[in-house]
Motif scaffolding. Structure first.
Motif, PDB file in Angstrom:
ATOM      1  N   GLN A 246       0.850  -1.199   0.000  1.00 25.51           N
ATOM      2  CA  GLN A 246       0.000   0.000   0.000  1.00 25.51           C
ATOM      3  C   GLN A 246       0.879   1.239   0.000  1.00 25.51           C
ATOM      4  O   GLN A 246       1.785   1.375   0.826  1.00 25.51           O
ATOM      5  N   ILE A 247       0.606   2.146  -0.939  1.00 27.74           N
ATOM      6  CA  ILE A 247       1.411   3.360  -1.084  1.00 27.74           C
ATOM      7  C   ILE A 247       0.539   4.590  -0.869  1.00 27.74           C
ATOM      8  O   ILE A 247      -0.517   4.732  -1.494  1.00 27.74           O
ATOM      9  N   ALA A 248       0.973   5.469   0.043  1.00 28.51           N
ATOM     10  CA  ALA A 248       0.354   6.782   0.203  1.00 28.51           C
ATOM     11  C   ALA A 248       0.978   7.703  -0.831  1.00 28.51           C
ATOM     12  O   ALA A 248       2.198   7.854  -0.894  1.00 28.51           O
ATOM     13  N   LEU A 249       0.147   8.310  -1.671  1.00 35.67           N
ATOM     14  CA  LEU A 249       0.652   9.134  -2.755  1.00 35.67           C
ATOM     15  C   LEU A 249       1.143  10.487  -2.252  1.00 35.67           C
ATOM     16  O   LEU A 249       0.841  10.900  -1.129  1.00 35.67           O
ATOM     17  N   ALA A 250       1.862  11.178  -3.115  1.00 40.66           N
ATOM     18  CA  ALA A 250       2.380  12.505  -2.764  1.00 40.66           C
ATOM     19  C   ALA A 250       1.260  13.465  -2.417  1.00 40.66           C
ATOM     20  O   ALA A 250       1.428  14.375  -1.601  1.00 40.66           O
ATOM     21  N   GLY A 251       0.096  13.270  -3.017  1.00 38.97           N
ATOM     22  CA  GLY A 251      -1.086  14.088  -2.739  1.00 38.97           C
ATOM     23  C   GLY A 251      -2.265  13.484  -3.462  1.00 38.97           C
ATOM     24  O   GLY A 251      -2.113  12.600  -4.323  1.00 38.97           O
ATOM     25  N   LEU A 334       7.146   0.259  -9.090  1.00 34.38           N
ATOM     26  CA  LEU A 334       5.777   0.631  -9.431  1.00 34.38           C
ATOM     27  C   LEU A 334       5.754   2.130  -9.663  1.00 34.38           C
ATOM     28  O   LEU A 334       6.140   2.900  -8.774  1.00 34.38           O
ATOM     29  N   ARG A 335       5.324   2.558 -10.842  1.00 37.78           N
ATOM     30  CA  ARG A 335       5.212   3.979 -11.167  1.00 37.78           C
ATOM     31  C   ARG A 335       3.743   4.303 -11.434  1.00 37.78           C
ATOM     32  O   ARG A 335       3.065   3.544 -12.149  1.00 37.78           O
ATOM     33  N   LEU A 336       3.270   5.403 -10.879  1.00 43.60           N
ATOM     34  CA  LEU A 336       1.879   5.816 -11.034  1.00 43.60           C
ATOM     35  C   LEU A 336       1.852   7.254 -11.536  1.00 43.60           C
ATOM     36  O   LEU A 336       1.881   8.210 -10.756  1.00 43.60           O
ATOM     37  N   THR A 337       1.813   7.406 -12.841  1.00 41.50           N
ATOM     38  CA  THR A 337       1.841   8.730 -13.445  1.00 41.50           C
ATOM     39  C   THR A 337       0.458   9.377 -13.348  1.00 41.50           C
ATOM     40  O   THR A 337      -0.549   8.748 -13.683  1.00 41.50           O
ATOM     41  N   GLY A 338       0.419  10.613 -12.888  1.00 42.09           N
ATOM     42  CA  GLY A 338      -0.863  11.289 -12.746  1.00 42.09           C
ATOM     43  C   GLY A 338      -0.692  12.761 -12.471  1.00 42.09           C
ATOM     44  O   GLY A 338       0.379  13.335 -12.669  1.00 42.09           O
ATOM     45  N   ARG A 339      -1.753  13.389 -12.001  1.00 41.93           N
ATOM     46  CA  ARG A 339      -1.732  14.817 -11.699  1.00 41.93           C
ATOM     47  C   ARG A 339      -2.525  15.055 -10.424  1.00 41.93           C
ATOM     48  O   ARG A 339      -3.484  14.337 -10.116  1.00 41.93           O
ATOM     49  N   LEU A 340      -2.123  16.072  -9.683  1.00 43.05           N
ATOM     50  CA  LEU A 340      -2.827  16.428  -8.464  1.00 43.05           C
ATOM     51  C   LEU A 340      -4.189  17.013  -8.796  1.00 43.05           C
ATOM     52  O   LEU A 340      -4.343  17.759  -9.772  1.00 43.05           O
ATOM     53  N   THR A 341      -5.187  16.687  -7.991  1.00 45.67           N
ATOM     54  CA  THR A 341      -6.460  17.389  -8.066  1.00 45.67           C
ATOM     55  C   THR A 341      -6.309  18.737  -7.370  1.00 45.67           C
ATOM     56  O   THR A 341      -5.319  18.990  -6.667  1.00 45.67           O
ATOM     57  N   GLU A 342      -7.282  19.623  -7.542  1.00 49.68           N
ATOM     58  CA  GLU A 342      -7.221  20.911  -6.849  1.00 49.68           C
ATOM     59  C   GLU A 342      -7.179  20.703  -5.343  1.00 49.68           C
ATOM     60  O   GLU A 342      -6.419  21.367  -4.628  1.00 49.68           O
ATOM     61  N   ALA A 343      -7.999  19.775  -4.848  1.00 53.32           N
ATOM     62  CA  ALA A 343      -8.009  19.505  -3.407  1.00 53.32           C
ATOM     63  C   ALA A 343      -6.694  18.903  -2.949  1.00 53.32           C
ATOM     64  O   ALA A 343      -6.173  19.238  -1.879  1.00 53.32           O
ATOM     65  N   GLY A 344      -6.119  18.008  -3.764  1.00 49.84           N
ATOM     66  CA  GLY A 344      -4.844  17.399  -3.407  1.00 49.84           C
ATOM     67  C   GLY A 344      -3.720  18.407  -3.403  1.00 49.84           C
ATOM     68  O   GLY A 344      -2.862  18.387  -2.511  1.00 49.84           O
ATOM     69  N   ARG A 345      -3.726  19.296  -4.374  1.00 48.21           N
ATOM     70  CA  ARG A 345      -2.697  20.333  -4.436  1.00 48.21           C
ATOM     71  C   ARG A 345      -2.833  21.276  -3.250  1.00 48.21           C
ATOM     72  O   ARG A 345      -1.838  21.682  -2.644  1.00 48.21           O
ATOM     73  N   ALA A 346      -4.062  21.639  -2.871  1.00 46.48           N
ATOM     74  CA  ALA A 346      -4.277  22.543  -1.745  1.00 46.48           C
ATOM     75  C   ALA A 346      -3.825  21.906  -0.432  1.00 46.48           C
ATOM     76  O   ALA A 346      -3.186  22.559   0.404  1.00 46.48           O
ATOM     77  N   ALA A 347      -4.128  20.634  -0.235  1.00 49.07           N
ATOM     78  CA  ALA A 347      -3.710  19.955   1.001  1.00 49.07           C
ATOM     79  C   ALA A 347      -2.196  19.889   1.093  1.00 49.07           C
ATOM     80  O   ALA A 347      -1.611  20.107   2.168  1.00 49.07           O
ATOM     81  N   LEU A 348      -1.534  19.577  -0.029  1.00 48.49           N
ATOM     82  CA  LEU A 348      -0.072  19.545  -0.044  1.00 48.49           C
ATOM     83  C   LEU A 348       0.497  20.929   0.230  1.00 48.49           C
ATOM     84  O   LEU A 348       1.451  21.083   1.007  1.00 48.49           O
ATOM     85  N   ALA A 349      -0.091  21.964  -0.385  1.00 47.07           N
ATOM     86  CA  ALA A 349       0.409  23.327  -0.213  1.00 47.07           C
ATOM     87  C   ALA A 349       0.282  23.790   1.234  1.00 47.07           C
ATOM     88  O   ALA A 349       1.174  24.472   1.757  1.00 47.07           O
ATOM     89  N   LEU A 350      -0.804  23.434   1.898  1.00 51.48           N
ATOM     90  CA  LEU A 350      -0.968  23.842   3.298  1.00 51.48           C
ATOM     91  C   LEU A 350       0.074  23.163   4.192  1.00 51.48           C
ATOM     92  O   LEU A 350       0.637  23.791   5.097  1.00 51.48           O
ATOM     93  N   ARG A 351       0.321  21.880   3.958  1.00 48.93           N
ATOM     94  CA  ARG A 351       1.338  21.186   4.762  1.00 48.93           C
ATOM     95  C   ARG A 351       2.715  21.817   4.537  1.00 48.93           C
ATOM     96  O   ARG A 351       3.490  21.997   5.476  1.00 48.93           O
ATOM     97  N   TRP A 352       3.008  22.132   3.280  1.00 49.71           N
ATOM     98  CA  TRP A 352       4.282  22.774   2.938  1.00 49.71           C
ATOM     99  C   TRP A 352       4.386  24.148   3.579  1.00 49.71           C
ATOM    100  O   TRP A 352       5.406  24.481   4.208  1.00 49.71           O
TER     101      TRP A 352
END
Length: 421
Positions: A246-251, A334-352
């Protein structure tokens, strides 16, 4: 002789931010006459070959400085003349949760004590700029033992880019490990598709059914595996169940494509694999909510020693992905190519944003469009745990001139550009 004495502290399950694979490097050292400071970052455990001498004495697999003379051993903090030191650029900036200072094979020549400090330096600083940075104590000066992996937990929640290892008065350290949570700058990911599972962006292999032969953390490590031992391999199953990671993604994001790589696994690759996803953005627990998982890739036949590429249907956002292999075996990557959703990007930005040093946080807000006073006030309101807290903090800012409506609109736009809320 190679001996892995890595301690079993919980933080050692996190990514090694000082990994050469991630791009870590030695920025500078004041002294490494006997053995090169670069050895501190070597991935494999330290080795020792008795009676192997070079022009400078016994060859040691670590960092070793010359003997000091006339040194005071009671200084509580680093000075310029009583200790030796190494500056390390982390391969990925992040929050440090623990440090391992390993004196493996150094028995009569290990330091009496050591300390570790951290710094957060934006951009691509020179060695002189790194040396002149503001340093924060992460591990206070602590006595060391010879031939021992010392595990030191770290409680500071700041995002750091560099660490400084200081030893008193001199001697040798075999390895340095800096474990933590990768926290990328969200501005660098805007508009990009990338590997959402990759360690370098914050992906973590947080659970696995089996790690008998090798670690599941190898699955999302940088680069391609060069041998079978650089992948994840399970023991042979004698039941009807299957293995998984199980992998927790970057966002939170949409996974658009997957690469399931069995390179180097010739007689022990899984026969089949599938991918399932989970969206924890609403507060669910992927470990406890078995019904919340959904299919991303149906069970698919695998070939040995092959890089399999699959296009996935974009749709439901995910924060976690689990790969199931049937019945057992090994995977290289295992590579999982994708893009952040707006909500995912916002959650990552707040943690940063919450983890940045105050000066850097205020500078980022000013660069996005706030006045210096507004940026300072919003920075002081941290931590901004979620979108609601951020909205309230923005609304509380007082206008400096002109109609309040204009300033409120500008503030909202600036915060949206930076934090996505």
């Amino acid at each position: 002789m190679s001996t892995d004495k890595t301690p079993s502290a919980p933080f050692t399950e996190l990514v090694n931010l000082a990994s050469r694979l991630l791009g870590a490097g030695i920025v500078g050292t004041n002294e490494d006459t006997f053995a090169d400071a670069e050895n501190l970052l070597v991935a494999k455990p330290a080795e020792f070959r008795p009676h192997t001498f070079g022009h400078k004495g016994q060859i040691m697999d670590g960092w070793e400085s010359r003997r000091r003379r006339g040194v005071s051993a009671d200084q509580p903090h680093p000075t310029d003349d009583d200790h030796d030191w190494v500056l390390v650029r982390l391969g990925a900036a992040g929050v440090i949760r623990g440090v391992v200072v390993d004196t493996a094979h150094f028995t009569g020549n290990y330091p009496e004590s050591a300390a570790v400090q951290g710094a957060s330096i934006p951009g691509h600083p020179s060695p002189a700029e790194v040396a002149a940075a503001d340093w924060t104590d992460l591990v206070p000066r602590t006595a060391l033992k010879g031939d021992t992996a010392h595990a030191f937990p770290v409680t500071d929640g700041t995002r750091f880019t560099h660490v400084r290892l200081a030893i008193w008065p001199d001697g040798g350290v075999a390895r340095l490990r800096v474990h933590g949570e990768v926290l990328p700058d969200p501005r660098e990911l805007d508009g990009l598709t990338f590997d959402l599972a990759a360690q370098e962006f914050g992906g973590v292999a947080e659970a696995a059914s089996d790690r008998y032969f090798s670690s599941p953390h190898n699955l999302n490590a940088p680069g391609r595996a060069t041998v079978m031992g650089e992948g994840w391999e399970t023991r042979r199953r004698r039941d009807k169940a299957n293995d998984w990671v199980q992998i927790a993604l970057a966002g939170g994001g949409e996974v658009l494509a997957a690469e399931v790589d069995t390179s180097h696994f010739v007689a022990n690759a899984p026969g089949w694999a599938d991918l399932v996803g989970y969206d924890a953005s609403a507060g669910g627990d992927p470990a406890a909510d078995a019904e919340g998982w959904f299919d991303l890739l149906p069970r698919t036949r695998l070939q040995p020693d092959t890089r399999h590429r699959f296009r996935l249907d974009a749709g439901r956002p995910v924060t976690h992905v689990r790969i199931n292999v049937y019945p057992d075996g090994g995977l290289a990557r295992l590579r999982l190519t994708g893009r952040l959703t707006e909500a995912g990007r916002a959650a990552l930005a707040l943690r940063w944003f919450d983890a940045l040093p105050a000066a850097q946080a205020a500078a980022a807000l000013a660069e996005a469009g706030l006045t210096a006073a507004e940026a300072t006030a919003l920075t002081a309101a941290r931590p901004l745990a979620d979108a609601a807290a951020t909205t309230a903090a923005v609304a509380a800012l007082q206008p400096t001139d002109g109609p309040d409506g204009e300033h409120a609109s500008r503030r909202r736009s600036a915060v949206w550009r930076l934090l996505g809320v």
